[in-house]
Design a protein around this motif. Structure first.
Motif, PDB file in Angstrom:
ATOM      1  N   PHE A 118      32.884  56.529  44.426  1.00  0.00           N
ATOM      2  CA  PHE A 118      32.459  55.584  43.390  1.00  0.00           C
ATOM      3  C   PHE A 118      33.321  54.325  43.424  1.00  0.00           C
ATOM      4  N   ALA A 119      34.629  54.502  43.667  1.00  0.00           N
ATOM      5  CA  ALA A 119      35.515  53.340  43.779  1.00  0.00           C
ATOM      6  C   ALA A 119      35.089  52.453  44.947  1.00  0.00           C
ATOM      7  N   ALA A 120      34.670  53.067  46.053  1.00  0.00           N
ATOM      8  CA  ALA A 120      34.199  52.283  47.196  1.00  0.00           C
ATOM      9  C   ALA A 120      32.918  51.523  46.844  1.00  0.00           C
ATOM     10  N   THR A 121      32.023  52.177  46.111  1.00  0.00           N
ATOM     11  CA  THR A 121      30.790  51.503  45.688  1.00  0.00           C
ATOM     12  C   THR A 121      31.097  50.319  44.786  1.00  0.00           C
ATOM     13  N   LEU A 122      32.047  50.498  43.868  1.00  0.00           N
ATOM     14  CA  LEU A 122      32.462  49.391  43.012  1.00  0.00           C
ATOM     15  C   LEU A 122      33.065  48.256  43.837  1.00  0.00           C
ATOM     16  N   ALA A 123      33.844  48.609  44.862  1.00  0.00           N
ATOM     17  CA  ALA A 123      34.456  47.580  45.711  1.00  0.00           C
ATOM     18  C   ALA A 123      33.390  46.773  46.434  1.00  0.00           C
ATOM     19  N   VAL A 124      32.337  47.435  46.900  1.00  0.00           N
ATOM     20  CA  VAL A 124      31.245  46.725  47.552  1.00  0.00           C
ATOM     21  C   VAL A 124      30.557  45.783  46.566  1.00  0.00           C
ATOM     22  N   ALA A 125      30.329  46.269  45.341  1.00  0.00           N
ATOM     23  CA  ALA A 125      29.687  45.432  44.324  1.00  0.00           C
ATOM     24  C   ALA A 125      30.560  44.233  43.976  1.00  0.00           C
ATOM     25  N   ILE A 126      31.866  44.472  43.825  1.00  0.00           N
ATOM     26  CA  ILE A 126      32.786  43.368  43.528  1.00  0.00           C
ATOM     27  C   ILE A 126      32.825  42.382  44.693  1.00  0.00           C
ATOM     28  N   GLY A 127      32.774  42.909  45.912  1.00  0.00           N
ATOM     29  CA  GLY A 127      32.775  42.046  47.089  1.00  0.00           C
ATOM     30  C   GLY A 127      31.552  41.143  47.151  1.00  0.00           C
ATOM     31  N   THR A 128      30.386  41.678  46.817  1.00  0.00           N
ATOM     32  CA  THR A 128      29.183  40.833  46.828  1.00  0.00           C
ATOM     33  C   THR A 128      29.277  39.744  45.775  1.00  0.00           C
ATOM     34  N   PHE A 129      29.844  40.082  44.600  1.00  0.00           N
ATOM     35  CA  PHE A 129      30.016  39.061  43.565  1.00  0.00           C
ATOM     36  C   PHE A 129      31.026  38.003  44.009  1.00  0.00           C
ATOM     37  N   ALA A 130      32.126  38.455  44.619  1.00  0.00           N
ATOM     38  CA  ALA A 130      33.133  37.505  45.087  1.00  0.00           C
ATOM     39  C   ALA A 130      32.566  36.585  46.163  1.00  0.00           C
ATOM     40  N   SER A 131      31.702  37.134  47.007  1.00  0.00           N
ATOM     41  CA  SER A 131      31.056  36.305  48.023  1.00  0.00           C
ATOM     42  C   SER A 131      30.221  35.211  47.367  1.00  0.00           C
ATOM     43  N   ALA A 132      29.461  35.590  46.339  1.00  0.00           N
ATOM     44  CA  ALA A 132      28.683  34.585  45.609  1.00  0.00           C
ATOM     45  C   ALA A 132      29.601  33.548  44.967  1.00  0.00           C
ATOM     46  N   PHE A 133      30.741  33.994  44.447  1.00  0.00           N
ATOM     47  CA  PHE A 133      31.700  33.090  43.808  1.00  0.00           C
ATOM     48  C   PHE A 133      32.112  31.982  44.764  1.00  0.00           C
ATOM     49  N   TRP A 134      32.520  32.335  45.976  1.00  0.00           N
ATOM     50  CA  TRP A 134      33.034  31.333  46.910  1.00  0.00           C
ATOM     51  C   TRP A 134      31.917  30.443  47.466  1.00  0.00           C
ATOM     52  N   ILE A 135      30.764  31.027  47.770  1.00  0.00           N
ATOM     53  CA  ILE A 135      29.674  30.215  48.304  1.00  0.00           C
ATOM     54  C   ILE A 135      29.174  29.222  47.254  1.00  0.00           C
ATOM     55  N   ILE A 136      29.067  29.676  46.001  1.00  0.00           N
ATOM     56  CA  ILE A 136      28.651  28.760  44.939  1.00  0.00           C
ATOM     57  C   ILE A 136      29.716  27.692  44.708  1.00  0.00           C
ATOM     58  N   ALA A 137      30.988  28.063  44.862  1.00  0.00           N
ATOM     59  CA  ALA A 137      32.054  27.065  44.723  1.00  0.00           C
ATOM     60  C   ALA A 137      31.905  25.964  45.771  1.00  0.00           C
ATOM     61  N   VAL A 138      31.597  26.349  47.011  1.00  0.00           N
ATOM     62  CA  VAL A 138      31.395  25.359  48.072  1.00  0.00           C
ATOM     63  C   VAL A 138      30.238  24.435  47.729  1.00  0.00           C
ATOM     64  N   ASN A 139      29.085  25.032  47.416  1.00  0.00           N
ATOM     65  CA  ASN A 139      27.907  24.214  47.176  1.00  0.00           C
ATOM     66  C   ASN A 139      28.052  23.381  45.910  1.00  0.00           C
ATOM     67  N   SER A 140      28.698  23.946  44.893  1.00  0.00           N
ATOM     68  CA  SER A 140      28.885  23.188  43.654  1.00  0.00           C
ATOM     69  C   SER A 140      29.789  21.986  43.874  1.00  0.00           C
ATOM     70  N   TRP A 141      30.804  22.144  44.730  1.00  0.00           N
ATOM     71  CA  TRP A 141      31.672  20.996  45.016  1.00  0.00           C
ATOM     72  C   TRP A 141      30.870  19.893  45.712  1.00  0.00           C
ATOM     73  N   MET A 142      29.936  20.271  46.567  1.00  0.00           N
ATOM     74  CA  MET A 142      29.083  19.270  47.211  1.00  0.00           C
ATOM     75  C   MET A 142      28.161  18.594  46.204  1.00  0.00           C
ATOM     76  N   GLN A 143      27.826  19.297  45.127  1.00  0.00           N
ATOM     77  CA  GLN A 143      26.968  18.723  44.087  1.00  0.00           C
ATOM     78  C   GLN A 143      27.763  17.856  43.111  1.00  0.00           C
ATOM     79  N   THR A 144      28.913  18.363  42.691  1.00  0.00           N
ATOM     80  CA  THR A 144      29.744  17.637  41.716  1.00  0.00           C
ATOM     81  C   THR A 144      31.186  17.636  42.211  1.00  0.00           C
ATOM     82  N   PRO A 145      31.506  16.822  43.213  1.00  0.00           N
ATOM     83  CA  PRO A 145      32.843  16.850  43.823  1.00  0.00           C
ATOM     84  C   PRO A 145      33.937  16.473  42.836  1.00  0.00           C
ATOM     85  N   ALA A 146      35.046  17.208  42.920  1.00  0.00           N
ATOM     86  CA  ALA A 146      36.194  16.970  42.043  1.00  0.00           C
ATOM     87  C   ALA A 146      37.452  17.459  42.750  1.00  0.00           C
ATOM     88  N   GLY A 147      38.599  16.972  42.310  1.00  0.00           N
ATOM     89  CA  GLY A 147      39.871  17.447  42.830  1.00  0.00           C
ATOM     90  C   GLY A 147      40.165  17.053  44.256  1.00  0.00           C
TER      91      GLY A 147
END
Length: 469
Positions: free
Chosen positions: A127-156
């Motif tokens: 079950f811990a491994a399944t949770l890790a996979v789920a967290i990993g998919t969310f983290a992947s979305a986090f970074w990809i959205i961060a990239v695309n969002s910076w291209m939409q509204t660049p800052a920093g």
């Protein structure tokens, strides 16, 4: 160069349209698998484990397809968009590397344990491994959205002597103005897309056998998800739209079809035929002042139109206008499905009333259509820029000849339709089979008997499948 640019954009649109559906499905399905296994550990009801094993196979295929299709994205960014890579690489490159090192390694590392390790590590570690996979998919979305969002509204960022964007404040880069809104909107879209698929599969098997326990459970869970999340997604979409109006007003003007400014309140154009050359929406059906009410919460609030922006900075309104309406229309239909199944549930006919089941079956792929329509709205609405307001798309492409780009686009088309067509056929074939119960019964034959194995007298089949219990 113009022809090569159009072909490069077409190639990127083609490949990412194939790619995006798999991560979206994986994000939602990984979380669903974690919920199923958690419920099984808590209740020990076999139906949850049956559903977990059923959807785990589908997840493995979708995850593999997402990995393969994602590799092509890196290739074509380097080949077709080398100027963008050079100028934005100091910001975008590290974010993409974080996605691979943190999210993808987490997903891929624990995926093997999730697929093959239950008898090796035990139920709780599994079950811990399944949770890790789920967290990993969310983290992947986090970074990809961060990239695309910076291209939409660049800052920093800053710009060095070579004309490259360089990070000055990583927190501002990552948590740029549009990032929180886009992340919530995308993750909720992933959950709804997965719920529609799960609900469609459950409806398919219910229509064949309404007494099947696994089909009843997956249909009920999917409809609860749609009923609860669809209204939240509408609110999240509204907040995202207000954020876009603040930071990318031209995109909202294109979405609304507002070629002209409206100083006394803007109408909501429901349908029409945008004419980019003439700068008007022909044959339009509109509700007076409703756009100002939605966007400004005041029916008489003025709204600027594209006539306040130089024409060379206009997005292509016809595509943005219609893709936005497709996305919103499907979103409202999803909310309607949730309301209909809630009514059926209240009447005690969720499994007996066929109209909601047929509707759920027909809407199975609609989440993917809505995601693609939303992506088109976002990306075409950002034009003519790759980094909004700073780097134009025409200045981001590699100096390639059109025949070279056309050849690679044709090769991608042949390979993608062949490989992913076969993958889709296999996924649909898996979904067409009902979930098998651990013991022979309404849910189907025992996996042992399906494999041609028979336990010795006195030994329960579940003991052979799960000796550690």
């Amino acid at each position: 160069m113009t022809d090569a640019l159009i072909l490069a954009r077409a190639q990127f649109a083609f490949t990412i349209a194939f790619h995006i559906v798999f991560p979206v499905f994986s994000i939602g399905l990984a979380s669903y698998l974690a919920v199923l296994e958690g419920l099984w550990l808590r209740t020990r009801k076999p139906v949850y484990l049956d559903l977990f094993n059923y959807w785990m196979k589908i997840f493995a295929v979708a995850f593999g397809a997402g990995v393969v299709s994602g590799l092509v994205m890196s290739y074509q960014i380097g080949s077709n968009w080398s100027v963008f890579s050079d100028k934005a690489g100091p910001v975008v490159g590290p974010l993409m590397a974080y996605e691979v090192m943190s999210a993808f390694f987490l997903e891929a590392g624990f995926l093997g344990v999730m697929l093959f390790g239950r008898e090796k590590v035990g139920d709780r570690l599994h079950f811990a491994a399944t949770l890790a996979v789920a967290i990993g998919t969310f983290a992947s979305a986090f970074w990809i959205i961060a990239v695309n969002s910076w291209m939409q509204t660049p800052a920093g960022y800053g710009i060095n002597a070579q004309g490259q964007f360089v990070p000055l404040d990583w927190m501002a880069v990552i948590f740029n103005p549009s990032f929180p809104f886009r992340l919530v909107h995308m993750v909720l879209a992933a959950y709804l897309t997965t719920a529609l698929v799960v609900g469609a599969v459950g409806a398919f098997h219910l229509l064949k056998d309404r007494a099947q326990p696994a089909a009843r459970k997956m249909f009920s869970m999917a409809m609860w998800m749609i009923t609860l999340v669809a209204p939240i997604q509408i609110l999240a979409g509204d907040a995202h739209g207000l954020n876009t109006l603040e930071h990318q007003p031209a995109k909202v003007m294109a979405m609304e079809g507002h070629y002209q400014s409206h100083p006394d309140g803007a109408p909501l154009i429901l349908f029409g035929l945008p004419d980019q050359k003439a700068g008007i929406v022909r044959a339009r059906i509109e509700i007076p002042k409703l756009s100002s009410l939605i966007l400004k919460h005041d029916p008489n609030a003025p709204l600027a139109g594209l006539d306040t922006i130089p024409r060379q900075n206009w997005p292509y309104v016809p595509i943005v206008f219609w893709s936005f309406r497709i996305m919103v229309g499907i979103g409202l239909a999803i909310a309607g499905l949730g309301a209909l199944t809630l009514l059926a549930r209240a009447r005690g006919k969720l499994y007996d009333w066929k109209p909601p089941q047929w509707l759920a079956l027909g809407m199975g792929p609609m989440g993917f259509v809505a995601v693609l329509a939303g992506w088109v709205t976002t990306e075409v609405g950002r034009q003519p820029y790759t980094v909004y307001g700073l780097l134009r798309t025409a200045h981001s492409a590699s100096p390639l000849d059109a025949p070279a780009v056309a050849a690679s686009l044709a090769a991608f088309a042949v390979v993608y339709f062949t490989v992913f067509g076969a993958g889709l056929f296999y996924l649909l074939r898996l979904m067409s089979q009902p979930p098998h119960a651990h013991e022979t019964g309404p849910g189907g034959p025992s996996p042992l008997r399906a494999a041609g194995l028979t336990p010795a007298p006195g030994i329960a089949p579940d003991r052979l499948l799960h000796p550690a219990e």
